[in-house]
Write a protein that holds these residues in place. Structure first.
Motif, PDB file in Angstrom:
ATOM      1  N   ASN A 130       5.631 -17.021  -2.110  1.00 42.04           N
ATOM      2  CA  ASN A 130       5.207 -18.314  -1.567  1.00 42.04           C
ATOM      3  C   ASN A 130       5.758 -19.515  -2.341  1.00 42.04           C
ATOM      4  OD1 ASN A 130       3.556 -17.272   0.577  1.00 42.04           O
ATOM      5  ND2 ASN A 130       2.051 -16.676  -0.970  1.00 42.04           N
ATOM      6  N   GLU A 131       6.701 -19.259  -3.235  1.00 41.77           N
ATOM      7  CA  GLU A 131       7.297 -20.338  -4.033  1.00 41.77           C
ATOM      8  C   GLU A 131       8.427 -21.029  -3.252  1.00 41.77           C
ATOM      9  OE1 GLU A 131       6.189 -21.310  -6.842  1.00 41.77           O
ATOM     10  OE2 GLU A 131       5.146 -19.639  -7.808  1.00 41.77           O
ATOM     11  N   ASP A 132       8.745 -22.266  -3.669  1.00 43.90           N
ATOM     12  CA  ASP A 132       9.956 -22.924  -3.160  1.00 43.90           C
ATOM     13  C   ASP A 132      11.146 -22.309  -3.885  1.00 43.90           C
ATOM     14  OD1 ASP A 132       8.638 -24.662  -1.442  1.00 43.90           O
ATOM     15  OD2 ASP A 132       8.246 -26.100  -3.066  1.00 43.90           O
ATOM     16  N   LEU A 133      12.014 -21.661  -3.125  1.00 44.21           N
ATOM     17  CA  LEU A 133      13.078 -20.873  -3.738  1.00 44.21           C
ATOM     18  C   LEU A 133      14.434 -21.541  -3.553  1.00 44.21           C
ATOM     19  CD1 LEU A 133      11.831 -17.394  -2.483  1.00 44.21           C
ATOM     20  CD2 LEU A 133      11.645 -18.270  -4.806  1.00 44.21           C
ATOM     21  N   SER A 134      15.173 -21.658  -4.640  1.00 46.55           N
ATOM     22  CA  SER A 134      16.532 -22.205  -4.585  1.00 46.55           C
ATOM     23  C   SER A 134      17.492 -21.118  -4.108  1.00 46.55           C
ATOM     24  CB  SER A 134      16.948 -22.688  -5.971  1.00 46.55           C
ATOM     25  OG  SER A 134      17.074 -21.585  -6.858  1.00 46.55           O
ATOM     26  N   ASP A 135      18.722 -21.518  -3.790  1.00 41.28           N
ATOM     27  CA  ASP A 135      19.722 -20.536  -3.367  1.00 41.28           C
ATOM     28  C   ASP A 135      19.974 -19.489  -4.449  1.00 41.28           C
ATOM     29  OD1 ASP A 135      19.978 -21.642  -0.915  1.00 41.28           O
ATOM     30  OD2 ASP A 135      21.966 -22.510  -1.222  1.00 41.28           O
ATOM     31  N   SER A 136      20.013 -19.914  -5.697  1.00 41.47           N
ATOM     32  CA  SER A 136      20.265 -18.956  -6.775  1.00 41.47           C
ATOM     33  C   SER A 136      19.115 -17.961  -6.893  1.00 41.47           C
ATOM     34  CB  SER A 136      20.471 -19.691  -8.109  1.00 41.47           C
ATOM     35  OG  SER A 136      19.319 -20.443  -8.448  1.00 41.47           O
ATOM     36  N   GLU A 137      17.879 -18.433  -6.689  1.00 41.05           N
ATOM     37  CA  GLU A 137      16.721 -17.531  -6.742  1.00 41.05           C
ATOM     38  C   GLU A 137      16.736 -16.575  -5.553  1.00 41.05           C
ATOM     39  OE1 GLU A 137      13.501 -20.379  -9.074  1.00 41.05           O
ATOM     40  OE2 GLU A 137      13.916 -20.716  -6.945  1.00 41.05           O
ATOM     41  N   LEU A 138      17.114 -17.081  -4.381  1.00 41.24           N
ATOM     42  CA  LEU A 138      17.224 -16.211  -3.207  1.00 41.24           C
ATOM     43  C   LEU A 138      18.325 -15.174  -3.397  1.00 41.24           C
ATOM     44  CD1 LEU A 138      16.783 -18.861  -0.369  1.00 41.24           C
ATOM     45  CD2 LEU A 138      15.242 -16.953  -0.860  1.00 41.24           C
ATOM     46  N   ASN A 139      19.440 -15.576  -3.999  1.00 36.26           N
ATOM     47  CA  ASN A 139      20.510 -14.623  -4.302  1.00 36.26           C
ATOM     48  C   ASN A 139      20.012 -13.513  -5.219  1.00 36.26           C
ATOM     49  OD1 ASN A 139      23.332 -15.013  -3.242  1.00 36.26           O
ATOM     50  ND2 ASN A 139      22.855 -17.130  -3.797  1.00 36.26           N
ATOM     51  N   LEU A 140      19.190 -13.887  -6.213  1.00 40.62           N
ATOM     52  CA  LEU A 140      18.642 -12.896  -7.136  1.00 40.62           C
ATOM     53  C   LEU A 140      17.721 -11.927  -6.400  1.00 40.62           C
ATOM     54  CD1 LEU A 140      18.068 -11.711  -9.949  1.00 40.62           C
ATOM     55  CD2 LEU A 140      16.278 -13.459 -10.215  1.00 40.62           C
ATOM     56  N   LEU A 141      16.841 -12.456  -5.541  1.00 38.91           N
ATOM     57  CA  LEU A 141      15.912 -11.603  -4.798  1.00 38.91           C
ATOM     58  C   LEU A 141      16.663 -10.660  -3.856  1.00 38.91           C
ATOM     59  CD1 LEU A 141      13.220 -14.316  -4.090  1.00 38.91           C
ATOM     60  CD2 LEU A 141      12.816 -12.207  -5.361  1.00 38.91           C
ATOM     61  N   LEU A 142      17.690 -11.175  -3.195  1.00 36.42           N
ATOM     62  CA  LEU A 142      18.518 -10.335  -2.317  1.00 36.42           C
ATOM     63  C   LEU A 142      19.177  -9.221  -3.124  1.00 36.42           C
ATOM     64  CD1 LEU A 142      19.872  -9.807   0.441  1.00 36.42           C
ATOM     65  CD2 LEU A 142      21.635 -11.460  -0.218  1.00 36.42           C
ATOM     66  N   PHE A 143      19.699  -9.563  -4.276  1.00 40.35           N
ATOM     67  CA  PHE A 143      20.344  -8.592  -5.164  1.00 40.35           C
ATOM     68  C   PHE A 143      19.354  -7.506  -5.586  1.00 40.35           C
ATOM     69  CE2 PHE A 143      21.064  -7.338  -9.609  1.00 40.35           C
ATOM     70  CZ  PHE A 143      22.318  -6.759  -9.517  1.00 40.35           C
TER      71      PHE A 143
END
Length: 766
Positions: free
Chosen positions: A39-52
């Motif tokens: 539920n956090e505001d996620l940056s592109d870099s954070e989304l890239n990490l989660l996808l990874f």
């Protein structure tokens, strides 16, 4: 823990994973990380990490669930790194028949190859998706024509029947669920049975072979894992073991599956009977027990002033269990996270639910929370239950307060609708016994544990893991919460695992005459071999065909011999009681039958009856002169007036009336367990032995001899026609079963809820 610390921890976890390759530990850490970030505001870099992370752990669904259910975040195409492209390629490799598998499902599917014999025993958590994997195996292999699926309950049988007929891949298959089904082995067939129905089916079709078989919940071969509340389960280990042996002899490719089973290892196990079975039948073990696709978080609720669960600070203190349950559910309901409350006994589900219903503020709170949910079906269901069962049933009172009750003595269609409403958010909580672990899928985030027992017996580690497995659901949650009010549950979870045993592959196990049918000589002791030879001589002396004597394989052969001679003696006495009873069955649609003649049949079968409840009903005499058993009276009442007729008698007409709650439990136990399973079994073996002896006397084919078939069908299904029997299996309101069991084209006098169900089950009555 702040976000920076969480990120550092997950990177450490990934680095450790690259060194140890401990996928299960990494999966747990990834689940916890996603749950914290969802539920956090996620940056592109954070989304890239989660996808990874999702793709490295082999479950791309984690990331898809994040953006579809929680966050709606998308990675900007300008900020897609090489790791993201790699993740997309990895996810593409898990695409199968238009669906995305997780890595471990694909591993199981990849074990199956068309050019080899494929036999595997799979153990995995409840969230693994074992049945889904089975269907993908079938689709991969393509050459399977005769397929057998064995499930432990009628509910699961019916659920999978619906899945198959709604799947385009299986459109060319004829799907069978009744043991008397007719089929063409040259065509494509899928047989979906319980173990008991499978055994009944092969009594009629002993030469059939299958290309593939799946047996679910195979741990039920071991009676040590069978602490079940249902009377019908007393012989389940026997049914499972006999079914398993015949399946192995009739099938090439087999998948056996179950949750959290501890499998023996050659190096360090003292109990190796399952190993012996696997070696003899060419099975390989697939152990995924540690791969919890949905992680579990445990909370022990003792006497502290307050506890922080999720985002809620819940005041507890030193209060009674009823109030603890109420406070927990109320607090958790604010975040709209559904809660199951596990109870050891049926009476406890109703007791705890009643306490909540009596709290006016709770009922108001729950109704307010559910106000946003579409309530049309809920309201029609309430009206339907009121009209059929009256206003005084705790299940109805609880539903009005947005509380569900789920146990084995609630009619099946009501159980199903309660689960449906719970999953849709129309109910806030669900009080349940272990019926919730028997193939029921819910959207519950939380499970509250009120007891460390199952019935009156202590929970085993296996039971505890199975119950905890209902907290959180794959594609709904990353982490499920297990909230323990008894403070022993987590200790049971962490206790040593018991090894599944197979007594027919252990020379030291105690066996009876039923076991001799499926145990090879090398696993029989000298004493067993002596007894088996003596038994074989006694059977041979009867001089009857194997297919006659071997019917109803779970009945002790010695008891069959006793029954055979008792029927012979009865027929030689020249009495016509049996034929009179059979004639009476066809009159008045079985709503009236010859009590005296039925008592005569009970007298014949009585010496071989082992079930306590059934014997008690026969031993209890009714009437001024006590000439009739209570069983005869109850059976006559059921055939004449049905389920609700028996309930009304108990609440209004009997000498000492009982409450509606007591009456419904009492009647359900009698019909669903005693009539449907125990009585059917004994009347079934009586019927085939009786018809065989008459056929020999009259020198006619056994199929030309009238018997008890119409009564047996009625008791097993509460219906006679195939379509009505399928509906009874599936679980629909009583009036629908009655309507489709009648061949006349009468008007559908259904209420609005029954009409909705009638539309939904149209595929079942074609």
């Amino acid at each position: 823990m702040d976000r920076k610390s969480r990120t550092i921890d997950i990177i450490k976890s990934y680095n450790e994973f690259t060194k140890t390759n401990n996928e299960a530990k990494f999966m747990k850490d990834v689940c916890v990380f996603f749950d914290a970030e969802k539920n956090e505001d996620l940056s592109d870099s954070e989304l890239n990490l989660l996808l990874f992370l999702a793709n490295k752990v082999g479950v791309p669904h984690y990331f898809n669930m994040l953006k579809d259910k929680y966050n709606a975040a998308e990675i900007s195409t300008d900020n897609l790194g090489m790791s993201a492209f790699s993740s997309f390629l990895n996810e593409a490799s898990l695409k199968y028949n238009g669906k995305t598998l997780h890595k471990y499902q694909k591993q199981v599917i990849d074990f199956f190859n068309t050019d080899s014999k494929n036999r595997f025993l799979l153990t995995a958590p409840t969230s693994f998706g074992k049945t889904f994997t089975v269907y993908e195996i079938i689709k991969k292999m393509k050459n399977y024509s005769n397929i057998l699926l064995i499930f432990p309950s009628i509910s699961l049988l019916s659920e999978n029947f619906i899945k198959i007929i709604n799947d385009d891949y299986f459109k060319d298959f004829k799907v069978h669920t009744l043991s008397e089904t007719e089929f063409n082995s040259d065509n494509k067939n899928i047989f979906i049975f319980t173990p008991e129905r499978y055994l009944s089916f092969i009594d009629r079709n002993s030469t059939i072979s299958f290309d593939f078989a799946f047996i679910d919940e195979m741990y039920k071969i071991d009676n040590g894992f069978m602490i079940d509340e249902k009377q019908s389960e007393n012989e389940r280990d026997v049914s499972y073991r006999i079914a398993l042996e015949f399946v192995c002899n009739m099938t090439k490719d087999i998948l056996l599956a179950g949750p959290y089973m501890h499998l023996p290892l050659k190096e360090n196990e003292t109990k190796k009977s399952l190993l012996a079975f696997a070696e003899k039948k060419e099975f390989k073990f697939l152990d995924f027990n540690d791969y919890e696709i949905v992680d579990k978080q445990y909370f022990n609720i003792k006497g502290k002033h307050s506890y922080c669960i999720g985002t809620e600070n819940i005041v507890i203190g030193d209060i009674k269990k009823n109030e603890k349950i109420a406070r927990l559910i109320k607090a958790l309901s604010f975040s709209k996270e559904n809660t199951i409350i596990y109870c050891s006994q049926r009476s406890k589900t109703e007791e705890y639910a009643k306490y909540l219903c009596d709290c006016e503020d709770t009922a108001k709170l729950f109704n307010k929370r559910c106000k946003e949910v579409s309530n049309h079906r809920y309201e029609l269901f309430i009206k339907h239950i009121e009209s059929v069962f009256g206003n005084d049933w705790i299940v109805l009172k609880s539903l009005k307060s947005r509380i569900g009750i789920h146990h084995g003595l609630i009619p099946k269609y009501i159980q199903k609708e309660i689960i449906n409403l719970f999953n849709k958010g129309a109910l806030v909580c669900l009080f349940s016994t272990t019926t919730i672990t028997e193939g029921v899928n819910t959207t519950a985030k939380n499970i509250i544990i009120t007891s460390d027992k199952k019935g009156l017996k202590p929970l085993k580690q296996f039971d505890a893991k199975n119950i905890a497995g209902r907290a959180g659901r794959f594609l709904e949650h990353y982490v499920g919460r297990v909230i323990d009010l008894n403070n022993k549950f987590e200790d049971i979870i962490d206790s040593p695992s018991a090894t599944i045993e197979h007594k027919n592959y252990d020379i030291n196990s105690i066996k009876n005459e039923v076991d001799y049918q499926i145990t090879s000589k090398e696993f029989l002791s000298e004493e067993d071999l002596f007894k088996k030879k003596s038994l074989d001589r006694d059977i041979e002396s009867l001089n009857i065909p194997d297919e006659i004597f071997n019917a109803f394989k779970t009945i002790n052969p010695k008891d069959k011999i006793t029954l055979f001679f008792r029927i012979k003696k009865a027929l030689n006495s020249n009495t016509n009681h049996i034929s009179m009873f059979i004639q009476s069955l066809t009159l008045n649609n079985m709503k009236k039958f010859d009590w005296d003649a039925f008592e005569y049949i009970l007298l014949i079968i009585y010496p071989i009856i082992n079930e306590r409840k059934l014997k008690n009903l026969i031993d209890t005499k009714i009437g001024a002169s006590g000439q009739y058993s209570l069983l005869t009276v109850l059976l006559s009442s059921y055939l004449r007036d049905g389920f609700m007729g028996m309930v009304n008698y108990n609440t209004k007409e009997r000498k000492e009336p009982i409450t509606t709650d007591q009456a419904i439990r009492k009647v359900a136990d009698c019909i669903y367990n005693i009539f449907k399973y125990n009585l059917v079994k004994y009347l079934g073996i009586f019927d085939i032995f009786y018809r065989y002896q008459i056929s020999e006397k009259k020198n006619v084919n056994i199929d030309e001899v009238s018997g008890l078939g119409i009564l047996i069908k009625k008791l097993e299904h509460n219906a006679l026609t195939d379509r009505a029997r399928r509906l009874s299996d599936f679980g629909v309101p009583f009036k629908l079963v009655q309507f489709y069991d009648d061949d006349s084209n009468k008007e559908k006098l259904f209420d609005r809820y029954e009409s909705i169900i009638d539309q939904e089950i149209s595929s079942l009555v074609q």
